[in-house]
Design a protein around this motif. Structure first.
Motif, PDB file in Angstrom:
ATOM      1  N   VAL A   8      15.226 -14.702  -6.592  1.00 43.61           N
ATOM      2  CA  VAL A   8      13.929 -15.351  -6.569  1.00 43.61           C
ATOM      3  C   VAL A   8      13.951 -16.467  -5.540  1.00 43.61           C
ATOM      4  O   VAL A   8      14.803 -17.341  -5.584  1.00 43.61           O
ATOM      5  N   LEU A   9      13.024 -16.426  -4.602  1.00 39.56           N
ATOM      6  CA  LEU A   9      12.903 -17.468  -3.599  1.00 39.56           C
ATOM      7  C   LEU A   9      11.580 -18.178  -3.818  1.00 39.56           C
ATOM      8  O   LEU A   9      10.529 -17.557  -3.794  1.00 39.56           O
ATOM      9  N   VAL A  10      11.608 -19.483  -4.038  1.00 37.86           N
ATOM     10  CA  VAL A  10      10.391 -20.238  -4.259  1.00 37.86           C
ATOM     11  C   VAL A  10      10.027 -20.961  -2.971  1.00 37.86           C
ATOM     12  O   VAL A  10      10.768 -21.805  -2.495  1.00 37.86           O
ATOM     13  N   LEU A  11       8.889 -20.591  -2.399  1.00 29.48           N
ATOM     14  CA  LEU A  11       8.409 -21.212  -1.176  1.00 29.48           C
ATOM     15  C   LEU A  11       7.039 -21.806  -1.462  1.00 29.48           C
ATOM     16  O   LEU A  11       6.094 -21.080  -1.736  1.00 29.48           O
ATOM     17  N   ALA A  12       6.933 -23.142  -1.384  1.00 24.64           N
ATOM     18  CA  ALA A  12       5.694 -23.833  -1.731  1.00 24.64           C
ATOM     19  C   ALA A  12       5.276 -23.404  -3.135  1.00 24.64           C
ATOM     20  O   ALA A  12       6.034 -23.567  -4.072  1.00 24.64           O
ATOM     21  N   VAL A  13       4.057 -22.831  -3.283  1.00 24.15           N
ATOM     22  CA  VAL A  13       3.610 -22.434  -4.617  1.00 24.15           C
ATOM     23  C   VAL A  13       3.792 -20.950  -4.850  1.00 24.15           C
ATOM     24  O   VAL A  13       3.390 -20.426  -5.877  1.00 24.15           O
ATOM     25  N   ASN A  14       4.386 -20.237  -3.898  1.00 20.93           N
ATOM     26  CA  ASN A  14       4.534 -18.793  -4.034  1.00 20.93           C
ATOM     27  C   ASN A  14       5.943 -18.432  -4.452  1.00 20.93           C
ATOM     28  O   ASN A  14       6.910 -19.044  -4.024  1.00 20.93           O
ATOM     29  N   VAL A  15       6.047 -17.413  -5.291  1.00 22.88           N
ATOM     30  CA  VAL A  15       7.348 -16.901  -5.690  1.00 22.88           C
ATOM     31  C   VAL A  15       7.521 -15.534  -5.047  1.00 22.88           C
ATOM     32  O   VAL A  15       6.761 -14.617  -5.313  1.00 22.88           O
ATOM     33  N   PHE A  16       8.502 -15.403  -4.166  1.00 26.15           N
ATOM     34  CA  PHE A  16       8.795 -14.131  -3.523  1.00 26.15           C
ATOM     35  C   PHE A  16      10.066 -13.585  -4.149  1.00 26.15           C
ATOM     36  O   PHE A  16      11.049 -14.304  -4.299  1.00 26.15           O
ATOM     37  N   ARG A  17      10.061 -12.332  -4.481  1.00 28.66           N
ATOM     38  CA  ARG A  17      11.212 -11.789  -5.189  1.00 28.66           C
ATOM     39  C   ARG A  17      11.700 -10.511  -4.543  1.00 28.66           C
ATOM     40  O   ARG A  17      10.916  -9.663  -4.147  1.00 28.66           O
ATOM     41  N   LEU A 158      15.648  -1.556  -3.677  1.00 30.15           N
ATOM     42  CA  LEU A 158      15.063  -2.839  -4.055  1.00 30.15           C
ATOM     43  C   LEU A 158      13.605  -2.918  -3.642  1.00 30.15           C
ATOM     44  O   LEU A 158      13.132  -2.164  -2.790  1.00 30.15           O
ATOM     45  N   TYR A 159      12.905  -3.853  -4.280  1.00 30.10           N
ATOM     46  CA  TYR A 159      11.536  -4.193  -3.922  1.00 30.10           C
ATOM     47  C   TYR A 159      11.507  -5.655  -3.515  1.00 30.10           C
ATOM     48  O   TYR A 159      12.050  -6.515  -4.213  1.00 30.10           O
ATOM     49  N   CYS A 160      10.885  -5.956  -2.377  1.00 29.30           N
ATOM     50  CA  CYS A 160      10.687  -7.322  -1.907  1.00 29.30           C
ATOM     51  C   CYS A 160       9.196  -7.591  -1.913  1.00 29.30           C
ATOM     52  O   CYS A 160       8.422  -6.842  -1.307  1.00 29.30           O
ATOM     53  N   SER A 161       8.769  -8.660  -2.594  1.00 35.00           N
ATOM     54  CA  SER A 161       7.341  -8.891  -2.800  1.00 35.00           C
ATOM     55  C   SER A 161       6.658  -9.652  -1.673  1.00 35.00           C
ATOM     56  O   SER A 161       5.426  -9.694  -1.625  1.00 35.00           O
ATOM     57  N   THR A 162       7.417 -10.271  -0.777  1.00 37.64           N
ATOM     58  CA  THR A 162       6.783 -11.068   0.266  1.00 37.64           C
ATOM     59  C   THR A 162       6.107 -10.185   1.313  1.00 37.64           C
ATOM     60  O   THR A 162       6.394  -8.990   1.425  1.00 37.64           O
ATOM     61  N   GLN A 163       5.161 -10.763   2.046  1.00 35.56           N
ATOM     62  CA  GLN A 163       4.415 -10.065   3.098  1.00 35.56           C
ATOM     63  C   GLN A 163       3.712  -8.812   2.574  1.00 35.56           C
ATOM     64  O   GLN A 163       3.613  -7.795   3.257  1.00 35.56           O
ATOM     65  N   GLY A 164       3.253  -8.876   1.343  1.00 30.19           N
ATOM     66  CA  GLY A 164       2.504  -7.762   0.773  1.00 30.19           C
ATOM     67  C   GLY A 164       3.331  -6.735   0.041  1.00 30.19           C
ATOM     68  O   GLY A 164       2.793  -5.843  -0.606  1.00 30.19           O
ATOM     69  N   GLY A 165       4.667  -6.842   0.138  1.00 30.46           N
ATOM     70  CA  GLY A 165       5.536  -5.935  -0.595  1.00 30.46           C
ATOM     71  C   GLY A 165       6.125  -4.831   0.258  1.00 30.46           C
ATOM     72  O   GLY A 165       5.491  -4.345   1.205  1.00 30.46           O
ATOM     73  N   ALA A 166       7.344  -4.437  -0.063  1.00 32.88           N
ATOM     74  CA  ALA A 166       8.017  -3.322   0.611  1.00 32.88           C
ATOM     75  C   ALA A 166       9.137  -2.830  -0.295  1.00 32.88           C
ATOM     76  O   ALA A 166       9.693  -3.587  -1.096  1.00 32.88           O
TER      77      ALA A 166
END
Length: 294
Positions: A8-17, A158-166
């Motif tokens: 889990v990476l917390v950047l500002a108010v967004n959580v990217f996982r 894996l799934y990465c949620s940042t930039q809309g998901g991949a």
């Protein structure tokens, strides 16, 4: 089956996982040339499940009703009362036939086709809920780690949620994909389940209520497993009769218990429950007791 780590990476108010899922090595005594799927007797052909219906090929089984929501906390409400729960499991049309994947070429071909039919099936639901209907990309990599917008992750899938998901598939995904012919469908549905969770705001909410704890991570993972099997039950190419049910449970119980993805019993329970799901809410892991997501 699937085990791994959640980053889990917390950047500002967004959580990217980045949610990494590691396939169990091949079961001793089962080789790609003598897989369980290839030795299975053909099952009777039945009409596929329609959206919002249970697959008619499944043997009768009674499931207990899940508890209702019990929290007024905003984050728990996001998890327990998501609008996606009222949506029917859609019919997956045009999916590739179940097939063993022995190399990266097989994996890319089958997973790409499965992702296409899953993404097409969920577009009406995403549109109804106000989610993005853009297709998310899938990538394939050799070795055991890959650089993603969520950081470098060591995992077969894996799934990465940042930039809309991949979604990312590594060569170690072949462990399960060369054992059972539904292995690619299992991983693809599970990872896309994480995308639906991300779109529903569940990643941020889970981080807020769990603070990195294993129980909330297990609820996330077991829900994705449940949704993945619900997708398979609504995939007309996938057999879901008596013999298949035995294989599904065998595959689910092949998990390595890592404290994050659930015990063998929990994996089997939520995976098979997913097969019997007519709507997305039948996979609500957020209202049950902790012992039901151990």
């Amino acid at each position: 089956m699937l085990v791994g780590v959640a980053i889990v990476l917390v950047l500002a108010v967004n959580v990217f996982r980045a949610v990494a899922d590691v396939l169990q090595p091949l079961v001793p005594g089962i080789s790609p040339s003598a897989s369980a799927s290839e030795s299975r007797e053909p099952e009777p052909v039945v009409e596929p499940a329609e959206p919002g219906e249970t697959n008619p090929g499944l043997p009768p089984r009674t499931w207990e009703e899940l508890p209702g929501p019990d929290s007024t906390d905003p984050d728990w409400k996001t998890l327990q009362q998501s609008a996606i729960y009222a949506q029917p499991v859609p019919l997956l049309e045009g999916c590739p036939e179940p097939e063993l994947a022995y190399d990266m070429g097989d994996l890319e071909r089958i997973a790409t086709g499965q992702m296409e039919c899953i993404q097409a099936a969920f577009k009406p639901i995403q549109a109804a809920l106000g989610y993005s209907t853009d297709d998310i990309p899938i990538y394939f990599y050799e070795g055991r780690s890959v650089d993603t917008p969520c950081g470098q992750v060591s995992a077969p899938a894996l799934y990465c949620s940042t930039q809309g998901g991949a979604i990312y598939f590594g060569e170690d995904s072949l462990n399960g994909a060369s054992w059972m012919d539904f292995g690619v469908k299992d991983v693809t549905g599970h990872e896309y389940g994480h995308h639906l969770q991300a779109q529903s705001g569940m990643f941020q909410a889970e981080y807020a209520v769990g603070q990195g704890g294993n129980e909330s991570a297990r609820r996330i993972e077991l829900q994705a497993t449940c949704w993945g099997y619900a997708m398979m039950a609504h995939d007309p190419t996938q057999s879901v009769g008596e013999a298949s049910l035995v294989e599904f449970e065998q595959y689910l119980r092949a998990t390595i218990e890592d404290g994050i993805h659930g015990s063998k019993d929990s994996m089997a329970y939520w995976g098979i429950r997913g097969l019997y799901s007519a709507d997305m809410g039948n996979c609500n892991t957020w209202t049950v007791a902790p012992e039901d997501v151990d």
